[in-house]
Design an enzyme around this catalytic site. Sequence first.
Site, PDB file in Angstrom:
ATOM      1  N   GLU A  72      11.884  98.565 -11.556  1.00  9.62           N
ATOM      2  CA  GLU A  72      10.643  99.167 -11.050  1.00  9.62           C
ATOM      3  C   GLU A  72      10.197  98.503  -9.749  1.00  9.62           C
ATOM      4  O   GLU A  72       9.734  99.176  -8.825  1.00  9.62           O
ATOM      5  CB  GLU A  72       9.567  99.057 -12.130  1.00  9.62           C
ATOM      6  CG  GLU A  72       9.921  99.931 -13.333  1.00  9.62           C
ATOM      7  CD  GLU A  72       9.037  99.688 -14.544  1.00  9.62           C
ATOM      8  OE1 GLU A  72       8.919  98.535 -14.980  1.00  9.62           O
ATOM      9  OE2 GLU A  72       8.455 100.656 -15.051  1.00  9.62           O
TER      10      GLU A  72
ATOM     11  N   GLY B  52      10.992  96.000 -15.400  1.00 13.22           N
ATOM     12  CA  GLY B  52      10.143  95.730 -14.237  1.00 13.22           C
ATOM     13  C   GLY B  52      10.946  95.376 -12.990  1.00 13.22           C
ATOM     14  O   GLY B  52      10.470  95.568 -11.869  1.00 13.22           O
TER      15      GLY B  52
ATOM     16  N   ALA C 222       9.989  92.461 -16.607  1.00 16.84           N
ATOM     17  CA  ALA C 222       8.768  91.697 -16.848  1.00 16.84           C
ATOM     18  C   ALA C 222       9.131  90.611 -17.856  1.00 16.84           C
ATOM     19  O   ALA C 222      10.082  90.757 -18.632  1.00 16.84           O
ATOM     20  CB  ALA C 222       7.696  92.619 -17.408  1.00 16.84           C
TER      21      ALA C 222
ATOM     22  N   GLU D 260      13.345  99.227 -21.773  1.00 21.00           N
ATOM     23  CA  GLU D 260      12.137  98.875 -22.533  1.00 21.00           C
ATOM     24  C   GLU D 260      12.130  99.460 -23.936  1.00 21.00           C
ATOM     25  O   GLU D 260      11.564  98.885 -24.856  1.00 21.00           O
ATOM     26  CB  GLU D 260      10.873  99.342 -21.776  1.00 21.00           C
ATOM     27  CG  GLU D 260      10.568  98.555 -20.510  1.00 21.00           C
ATOM     28  CD  GLU D 260      11.176  99.141 -19.250  1.00 21.00           C
ATOM     29  OE1 GLU D 260      12.173  99.903 -19.353  1.00 21.00           O
ATOM     30  OE2 GLU D 260      10.658  98.841 -18.152  1.00 21.00           O
TER      31      GLU D 260
HETATM   32  N1  CO8 Z   1      11.907  88.047 -19.867  1.00 22.35           N
HETATM   33  C1  CO8 Z   1      11.987  86.739 -20.200  1.00 22.35           C
HETATM   34  N2  CO8 Z   1      13.152  86.057 -20.226  1.00 22.35           N
HETATM   35  C2  CO8 Z   1      14.271  86.722 -19.910  1.00 22.35           C
HETATM   36  C3  CO8 Z   1      14.259  88.088 -19.550  1.00 22.35           C
HETATM   37  C4  CO8 Z   1      12.999  88.766 -19.529  1.00 22.35           C
HETATM   38  N3  CO8 Z   1      12.876  90.047 -19.171  1.00 22.35           N
HETATM   39  N4  CO8 Z   1      15.538  88.474 -19.329  1.00 22.35           N
HETATM   40  C5  CO8 Z   1      16.303  87.393 -19.500  1.00 22.35           C
HETATM   41  N5  CO8 Z   1      15.545  86.338 -19.852  1.00 22.35           N
HETATM   42  C6  CO8 Z   1      15.984  84.975 -20.139  1.00 22.35           C
HETATM   43  C7  CO8 Z   1      16.672  84.893 -21.502  1.00 22.35           C
HETATM   44  O1  CO8 Z   1      15.730  84.786 -22.542  1.00 22.35           O
HETATM   45  C8  CO8 Z   1      17.517  83.656 -21.328  1.00 22.35           C
HETATM   46  O2  CO8 Z   1      16.682  82.531 -21.482  1.00 22.35           O
HETATM   47  P1  CO8 Z   1      17.154  81.306 -22.460  1.00 22.35           P
HETATM   48  O3  CO8 Z   1      18.362  80.738 -21.781  1.00 22.35           O
HETATM   49  O4  CO8 Z   1      15.972  80.402 -22.448  1.00 22.35           O
HETATM   50  O5  CO8 Z   1      17.487  81.921 -23.785  1.00 22.35           O
HETATM   51  C9  CO8 Z   1      17.931  83.701 -19.851  1.00 22.35           C
HETATM   52  O6  CO8 Z   1      16.996  84.573 -19.213  1.00 22.35           O
HETATM   53  C10 CO8 Z   1      19.327  84.263 -19.654  1.00 22.35           C
HETATM   54  O7  CO8 Z   1      19.398  85.520 -20.310  1.00 22.35           O
HETATM   55  P2  CO8 Z   1      20.559  85.905 -21.350  1.00 22.35           P
HETATM   56  O8  CO8 Z   1      21.069  84.682 -22.052  1.00 22.35           O
HETATM   57  O9  CO8 Z   1      20.048  87.006 -22.208  1.00 22.35           O
HETATM   58  O10 CO8 Z   1      21.681  86.411 -20.331  1.00 22.35           O
HETATM   59  P3  CO8 Z   1      22.841  87.464 -20.646  1.00 22.35           P
HETATM   60  O11 CO8 Z   1      23.753  87.405 -19.475  1.00 22.35           O
HETATM   61  O12 CO8 Z   1      23.415  87.253 -21.998  1.00 22.35           O
HETATM   62  O13 CO8 Z   1      22.119  88.893 -20.651  1.00 22.35           O
HETATM   63  C11 CO8 Z   1      20.597  90.568 -19.816  1.00 22.35           C
HETATM   64  C12 CO8 Z   1      21.544  89.383 -19.467  1.00 22.35           C
HETATM   65  C13 CO8 Z   1      21.433  91.739 -20.308  1.00 22.35           C
HETATM   66  C14 CO8 Z   1      19.880  90.930 -18.526  1.00 22.35           C
HETATM   67  C15 CO8 Z   1      19.597  90.115 -20.911  1.00 22.35           C
HETATM   68  O14 CO8 Z   1      18.990  88.896 -20.532  1.00 22.35           O
HETATM   69  C16 CO8 Z   1      18.504  91.097 -21.184  1.00 22.35           C
HETATM   70  O15 CO8 Z   1      18.745  92.095 -21.845  1.00 22.35           O
HETATM   71  N6  CO8 Z   1      17.264  90.816 -20.694  1.00 22.35           N
HETATM   72  C17 CO8 Z   1      16.124  91.611 -20.987  1.00 22.35           C
HETATM   73  C18 CO8 Z   1      16.127  92.881 -20.184  1.00 22.35           C
HETATM   74  C19 CO8 Z   1      14.921  93.712 -20.525  1.00 22.35           C
HETATM   75  O16 CO8 Z   1      14.733  94.122 -21.648  1.00 22.35           O
HETATM   76  N7  CO8 Z   1      14.079  93.968 -19.514  1.00 22.35           N
HETATM   77  C20 CO8 Z   1      12.882  94.753 -19.683  1.00 22.35           C
HETATM   78  C21 CO8 Z   1      11.724  93.854 -19.989  1.00 22.35           C
HETATM   79  S1  CO8 Z   1      10.241  94.778 -20.396  1.00 22.35           S
HETATM   80  C22 CO8 Z   1       9.631  95.298 -18.902  1.00 22.35           C
HETATM   81  O17 CO8 Z   1      10.153  95.003 -17.863  1.00 22.35           O
HETATM   82  C23 CO8 Z   1       8.401  96.164 -18.989  1.00 22.35           C
HETATM   83  C24 CO8 Z   1       7.785  96.315 -17.636  1.00 22.35           C
HETATM   84  C25 CO8 Z   1       6.586  97.171 -17.712  1.00 22.35           C
HETATM   85  C26 CO8 Z   1       5.371  96.487 -18.189  1.00 22.35           C
HETATM   86  C27 CO8 Z   1       4.165  97.255 -17.776  1.00 22.35           C
HETATM   87  C28 CO8 Z   1       2.886  96.820 -18.504  1.00 22.35           C
HETATM   88  C29 CO8 Z   1       1.715  97.741 -18.249  1.00 22.35           C
END
Ligand code: CO8
Length: 260
Positions: free
Chosen positions: A114, A111, A66, A134
């Site tokens: 999921e 997400g 998400a 998460e």
């Molecule tokens: N949301 C928003 N932006 C994201 C996300 C995300 N989930 N993941 C990556 N991005 C963005 C980064 O911010 C970055 O943007 P920018 O260049 O502007 O800084 C761009 O994508 C590239 O990402 P990275 O530079 O971080 O790329 P890396 O190769 O270094 O890392 C990873 C890749 C490991 C995938 C890393 O991006 C990461 O850890 N991402 C987050 C993963 C995460 O935590 N996902 C879970 C999110 S929470 C969720 O899904 C909850 C769902 C349930 C909600 C239910 C509500 C009721």
Amino acid sequence: MTYETILTEKRDQVTLITLNRPKSLNALNSQVLDELIDAFSAFQADETQNCAVITGSGDKAFAAGADIKEMYDKSAADFYLEDFFAKWTSHIVKATRKPWIAAVNGFALGGGCELAMMADIIIASDKAKFGQPEIKLGVAPGMGGSQRLTRAVGKAKSMDMCLTGRMMDAEEAERSGLVARVVPHDQLLDEGLKSAATIASMPPMAAQVNKEMVNAAFENNLEQGLVHERRLFQILTATEDKKEGMAAFIEKREGSWKGR
Ligand code: CO8
């Protein structure tokens, strides 16, 4: 509806849906959800289409979760009142009675994992990585992760994934029963479309009935589990650690936890 965050294409009897926010690793925001709901409704309603494939654009991600930047400013009341993400279940899982495949081409996290688990079959590239990270953001799965992952891979691995936030590679995901098949990265889309074409060539009603039957075995009591999960997620979004976890991600630093 004109789409900005997804692409759709019909290939004979198969609809291909591509998540298309590669700069954000195909993170799932409200616009993606609205467009996916529309695309899945169109697929379900179109009598020429019998199976769908969903994949991610770019080489790196199916969907990295998400959209953390969108969730950062939302309060617990916002999440509760919007019943954030409930529409995934009602509109995409329940209303789509035709079969669909997730072709996971890279990160499927939070997400993203999921969403893949909502599909009837997951086919993974050998570069795919699955995870429910998460906890590192001060929250927990909220779109079915704690329920569907546990049913797919069992308690031991699900606890390990949810509590440590570690990723599972494609080989482990296949061994654990999360994915049906692993294929070489450059053949993923072809393999996904080929499987979808096979399913699409089956008697359409029988395909839907088979899907319904398998789901009946899988989903007993899932409804309660999902509502329970969403309420708990919504409560977690009121914590200081949620604010800190998401801020730390956006500011590219380690989080510092208060435990409340
Ligand atoms: N949301 C928003 N932006 C994201 C996300 C995300 N989930 N993941 C990556 N991005 C963005 C980064 O911010 C970055 O943007 P920018 O260049 O502007 O800084 C761009 O994508 C590239 O990402 P990275 O530079 O971080 O790329 P890396 O190769 O270094 O890392 C990873 C890749 C490991 C995938 C890393 O991006 C990461 O850890 N991402 C987050 C993963 C995460 O935590 N996902 C879970 C999110 S929470 C969720 O899904 C909850 C769902 C349930 C909600 C239910 C509500 C009721």
